[in-house]
Design a protein around this motif. Structure first.
Motif, PDB file in Angstrom:
ATOM      1  N   ALA A 280       0.849  -1.114  -0.204  1.00 46.88           N
ATOM      2  CA  ALA A 280      -0.180  -0.001   0.714  1.00 46.88           C
ATOM      3  C   ALA A 280       0.485   1.439   0.066  1.00 46.88           C
ATOM      4  O   ALA A 280       0.801   2.202  -0.610  1.00 46.88           O
ATOM      5  N   VAL A 281       2.221   1.305   0.390  1.00 44.18           N
ATOM      6  CA  VAL A 281       2.942   2.786   0.950  1.00 44.18           C
ATOM      7  C   VAL A 281       3.649   2.432  -0.744  1.00 44.18           C
ATOM      8  O   VAL A 281       3.657   3.529  -1.562  1.00 44.18           O
ATOM      9  N   GLU A 282       3.950   1.079  -1.502  1.00 45.61           N
ATOM     10  CA  GLU A 282       4.469   1.451  -2.766  1.00 45.61           C
ATOM     11  C   GLU A 282       3.176   2.126  -3.987  1.00 45.61           C
ATOM     12  O   GLU A 282       4.180   2.584  -4.469  1.00 45.61           O
ATOM     13  N   ALA A 283       2.029   1.647  -3.508  1.00 48.58           N
ATOM     14  CA  ALA A 283       1.183   1.896  -4.193  1.00 48.58           C
ATOM     15  C   ALA A 283       1.111   3.482  -3.904  1.00 48.58           C
ATOM     16  O   ALA A 283       0.832   4.403  -5.365  1.00 48.58           O
ATOM     17  N   TRP A 284       1.115   3.770  -3.067  1.00 53.80           N
ATOM     18  CA  TRP A 284       0.883   5.471  -3.009  1.00 53.80           C
ATOM     19  C   TRP A 284       2.207   6.659  -3.101  1.00 53.80           C
ATOM     20  O   TRP A 284       2.088   7.276  -4.536  1.00 53.80           O
ATOM     21  N   TRP A 285       3.247   5.516  -3.272  1.00 50.89           N
ATOM     22  CA  TRP A 285       4.502   5.950  -3.820  1.00 50.89           C
ATOM     23  C   TRP A 285       4.160   6.266  -5.444  1.00 50.89           C
ATOM     24  O   TRP A 285       4.463   7.554  -6.541  1.00 50.89           O
TER      25      TRP A 285
ATOM     26  N   ALA B 222       3.223   9.571   3.296  1.00 52.75           N
ATOM     27  CA  ALA B 222       3.036   8.339   3.054  1.00 52.75           C
ATOM     28  C   ALA B 222       1.885   6.734   3.796  1.00 52.75           C
ATOM     29  O   ALA B 222       1.306   5.840   2.926  1.00 52.75           O
ATOM     30  N   LEU B 223       2.552   6.338   5.322  1.00 45.89           N
ATOM     31  CA  LEU B 223       2.567   5.543   5.868  1.00 45.89           C
ATOM     32  C   LEU B 223       0.427   5.874   6.381  1.00 45.89           C
ATOM     33  O   LEU B 223      -0.093   5.307   6.372  1.00 45.89           O
ATOM     34  N   ARG B 224       0.590   7.027   6.311  1.00 44.17           N
ATOM     35  CA  ARG B 224      -0.940   7.643   7.036  1.00 44.17           C
ATOM     36  C   ARG B 224      -1.883   7.462   5.780  1.00 44.17           C
ATOM     37  O   ARG B 224      -3.173   6.955   6.122  1.00 44.17           O
ATOM     38  N   SER B 225      -1.362   7.748   4.236  1.00 49.80           N
ATOM     39  CA  SER B 225      -2.695   7.210   3.263  1.00 49.80           C
ATOM     40  C   SER B 225      -2.860   6.328   2.771  1.00 49.80           C
ATOM     41  O   SER B 225      -3.715   5.649   2.917  1.00 49.80           O
ATOM     42  N   ALA B 226      -1.709   5.027   3.153  1.00 50.52           N
ATOM     43  CA  ALA B 226      -1.618   3.760   2.910  1.00 50.52           C
ATOM     44  C   ALA B 226      -2.326   2.807   4.231  1.00 50.52           C
ATOM     45  O   ALA B 226      -3.208   2.277   4.288  1.00 50.52           O
ATOM     46  N   TYR B 227      -2.543   3.338   4.640  1.00 48.10           N
ATOM     47  CA  TYR B 227      -3.168   3.068   6.371  1.00 48.10           C
ATOM     48  C   TYR B 227      -4.725   2.922   6.036  1.00 48.10           C
ATOM     49  O   TYR B 227      -5.171   1.851   6.044  1.00 48.10           O
TER      50      TYR B 227
END
Length: 164
Positions: free
Chosen positions: A124-129, A148-153
């Motif tokens: 999910a973090v990689e997808a955000w980036w 990025a962590l916030r959005s992935a979570y």
């Protein structure tokens, strides 16, 4: 209040803090600080990738000022819950809150923190980036990584992929 944490460090053991960031779930509250002075002997990767991303200026703080600043940030938040994705981030954040090795660290201690390890969010973090090419150059800046962590979570929570 949900906060998302990221730290950058200078050594392979993840024991020498370079920078720290916390951002609230709604993005309205953020804390970001960098060590001053910076660790003198970072790995070559840190020297070439992380150090050029640093903001310096007002966010560059000695240990006492950083402890005071993070305590002042946390003390007014109701029920802080800090989400992190790497154990060293939690340890380094706690080290800052506790006052590094300062005999009498400044500022009031924040309320008890509820720590939450975010597991299985790498994709999910990689997808955000991948979906934010406009900011990819800022990867490994602690505040960008916390975002990025916030959005992935949040995205994983919305999809039912993580436990709250």
């Amino acid at each position: 209040m949900d906060l998302f944490l990221d730290c950058e460090w200078a050594d392979v053991l993840a024991s020498e803090l370079v920078s720290i960031a916390l951002i609230s779930r709604d993005g309205q509250y953020a804390f970001y600080a960098e060590r001053d002075p910076l660790p003198a002997n970072p790995t070559q990767w840190v020297r070439s990738v992380v150090y050029p991303l640093l903001d310096r200026g007002d966010v560059a703080m000695n240990d006492a000022t950083m402890t005071l600043s993070i305590r002042q940030f946390l003390v007014f938040l109701d029920n802080p819950r800090i989400h992190y994705d790497f154990g060293a981030d939690r340890s380094l954040c706690q080290f800052v809150i506790d006052g590094f090795d300062i005999p009498e660290p400044p500022g009031p201690m924040p309320p008890s923190i509820n720590w939450h390890l975010c597991q299985n969010l790498e994709q999910a973090v990689e997808a955000w980036w991948s979906s934010h090419p406009d900011v990819i150059a800022g990867r490994h800046h602690a505040l960008m990584d916390a975002r990025a962590l916030r959005s992935a979570y949040i995205n994983s929570l919305d999809c039912g992929q993580v436990d709250r």
